[in-house]
Design a protein around this motif. Structure first.
Motif, short mmCIF file in Angstrom:
data_model
loop_
_atom_site.label_atom_id
_atom_site.label_comp_id
_atom_site.label_asym_id
_atom_site.label_seq_id
_atom_site.Cartn_x
_atom_site.Cartn_y
_atom_site.Cartn_z
N ALA A 1 0.84 -1.19 0.00
CA ALA A 1 0.00 0.00 0.00
C ALA A 1 0.88 1.25 0.00
O ALA A 1 1.92 1.32 0.67
N LEU A 2 0.44 2.25 -0.75
CA LEU A 2 1.17 3.51 -0.81
C LEU A 2 0.94 4.30 0.47
O LEU A 2 -0.17 4.33 1.00
N PRO A 3 1.99 4.94 1.00
CA PRO A 3 1.78 5.81 2.17
C PRO A 3 0.94 7.03 1.77
O PRO A 3 0.97 7.48 0.62
N HIS A 4 0.19 7.56 2.70
CA HIS A 4 -0.62 8.73 2.44
C HIS A 4 0.27 9.97 2.32
O HIS A 4 1.34 10.05 2.93
N LEU A 5 -0.21 10.94 1.56
CA LEU A 5 0.56 12.17 1.39
C LEU A 5 0.79 12.89 2.71
O LEU A 5 1.83 13.52 2.91
N GLU A 6 -0.18 12.80 3.61
CA GLU A 6 -0.02 13.47 4.90
C GLU A 6 1.23 13.00 5.61
O GLU A 6 1.97 13.80 6.20
N ALA A 7 1.51 11.69 5.54
CA ALA A 7 2.71 11.15 6.18
C ALA A 7 3.96 11.55 5.40
O ALA A 7 4.99 11.91 5.98
N LEU A 8 3.90 11.51 4.07
CA LEU A 8 5.07 11.84 3.25
C LEU A 8 5.46 13.30 3.41
O LEU A 8 6.66 13.64 3.42
N LEU A 9 4.47 14.20 3.52
CA LEU A 9 4.76 15.62 3.62
C LEU A 9 5.33 16.01 4.97
O LEU A 9 5.78 17.15 5.15
N LYS A 10 5.33 15.10 5.93
CA LYS A 10 5.95 15.36 7.22
C LYS A 10 7.41 14.92 7.25
O LYS A 10 8.10 15.20 8.22
N GLU A 11 7.85 14.23 6.20
CA GLU A 11 9.23 13.80 6.16
C GLU A 11 10.17 14.97 5.94
O GLU A 11 9.80 15.99 5.34
N LYS A 12 11.40 14.81 6.42
CA LYS A 12 12.39 15.88 6.29
C LYS A 12 12.72 16.14 4.83
O LYS A 12 12.90 17.28 4.40
N LYS A 13 12.81 15.07 4.05
CA LYS A 13 13.09 15.19 2.62
C LYS A 13 11.96 14.53 1.86
O LYS A 13 11.68 13.34 2.05
#
Length: 380
Positions: A2-14
């Motif tokens: 499953a693809l991670p949600h954008l909300e989680a990805l946008l919290k990453e440092k990079k």
């Protein structure tokens, strides 16, 4: 998987996929300037992609800093930008201006001052595209003008509330669209002006800024997740970009097309951030893609030199001349990055904001901060 949600990805440092996006954008420009067309992207789309990405990434970083500290450190922002941009840029100008003067290219004389002070875009807009080896830095002038203006405007808008910032960016994009269309179709300013001027290209950057604001709103994140849930979905904006490039009158191409293309590129950017975590678009996060994205800035600076060097290898077939030109461009960019830029990039950590998140007590002491928090609560 499953693809991670954008909300989680946008919290990453990079953010994932961004370097791959940069690689695609810069190679679109390189191949277009070499005379080789691309199916979906043109030089116009590649440059617009950089504008959208710059607007999005700078605003995303400003929003993170504002959330952490309640304000923006202009000193730190401009120091980070200076360390990132100026060393490579002025080294390129020094070499290019010296070479053009040596070989007797008189066009460089009129371009020196605009190049040094980041007004090459208006030089090209008013005088026609320069035939000097620094004519292509017009897009970097637009970005530098954006970096100069946007942080101060951002702080003002955030004091009013995020709703005002979003409204401003939407209205500004529509105003620029109308002004560009009117100046081209009715004032007959011509393609050079509407293509190069900041006042006719700000919508590309504004839509990237708007994307960063919307990506913090839960209901928009749900929409963005929905349009990036299948591997084939990026082919929709890519196909529309192809149609936008191929069809339509010049009034469309130099009017609404710039705004429509930027909107499609903004959608594509968010889709690729998420889908680059999957198998089909995973190549965007491949080490080669990441490296080419990291050096995309010096590639853009030096690619004219590289392509011209490849053209001089007349004993080779044309496709090998092109390949040699691309390789030489990459070598020049790598040299710029490793021997010059990295020395200055190591200093950026000194200007990273480390302030704590604003506490409730400090907000109680500062009514303006409390109003800002209420505005953010309404926004979320």
């Amino acid at each position: 998987m499953a693809l991670p949600h954008l909300e989680a990805l946008l919290k990453e440092k990079k953010l994932p996929g961004l370097d791959g996006f940069r690689m695609v954008a810069v190679m679109a420009v390189v191949f277009a300037h070499s005379g080789v067309g691309t199916l979906f992207f043109s030089a116009r789309h590649g440059v617009a992609g950089f504008f959208v990405l710059s607007g999005f990434l700078i605003t995303w970083l400003l929003l993170k800093e504002h959330e952490k500290t309640g304000t923006i450190s202009f000193r730190n922002f401009y120091m980070r930008r200076s360390l990132r941009i100026f060393p490579a840029y002025y080294a390129f100008l020094l070499v290019s201006i010296s070479w053009d003067l040596f070989r007797g290219n008189d066009d460089i004389k009129d371009a020196i001052v605009p190049g040094l002070f980041y007004f090459m875009n208006y030089h090209n807009a008013l005088e026609g595209h320069s035939s000097s080896s620094i004519g292509h830095v017009w897009s970097l002038a637009i970005e530098e003008q954006f970096y100069l203006i946007w942080p101060m405007l951002f702080v003002f808008l955030m004091r009013c509330g995020r709703e005002y910032a979003v409204a401003f960016l939407i209205i500004a994009s529509l105003v620029v669209l109308a002004w560009r269309s009117y100046s081209y179709t009715y004032l007959d300013y011509g393609p050079s002006y509407v293509y190069n001027a900041f006042d006719t290209r700000f919508d590309n950057l504004a839509l990237g800024c708007l994307l960063a604001f919307l990506a913090q709103k839960p209901r928009w994140l749900t929409v963005f997740d929905g349009i990036s849930s299948r591997f084939w979905m990026p082919f929709i904006p890519l196909g529309l970009l192809f149609l936008s490039k191929q069809y339509g009158s010049s009034d469309y191409a130099y009017g609404p097309a710039f705004t429509i293309d930027a909107l499609l590129l903004a959608i594509l950017l968010l889709q690729l951030i998420r889908l680059s975590s999957g198998r089909f678009w995973g190549w965007l996060n491949h080490p080669v893609s990441i490296y080419l994205g990291v050096i995309s800035y010096p590639i853009y600076l030096w690619h004219v030199w590289g392509l011209q060097a490849g053209d001089k290898l007349n004993f080779l077939p044309e496709w090998l001349q092109l390949l040699a030109g691309v390789i030489i461009s990459g070598m020049l960019a790598s040299a710029s990055y490793h021997f010059l830029e990295k020395r200055f990039l190591r200093l950026k950590h000194r200007y990273v904001v480390k302030g704590p998140r604003i506490s409730n007590s400090s907000m109680a002491e500062n009514p303006q901060s409390m109003d800002g928090m209420k505005a953010r609560e309404r926004w979320s």
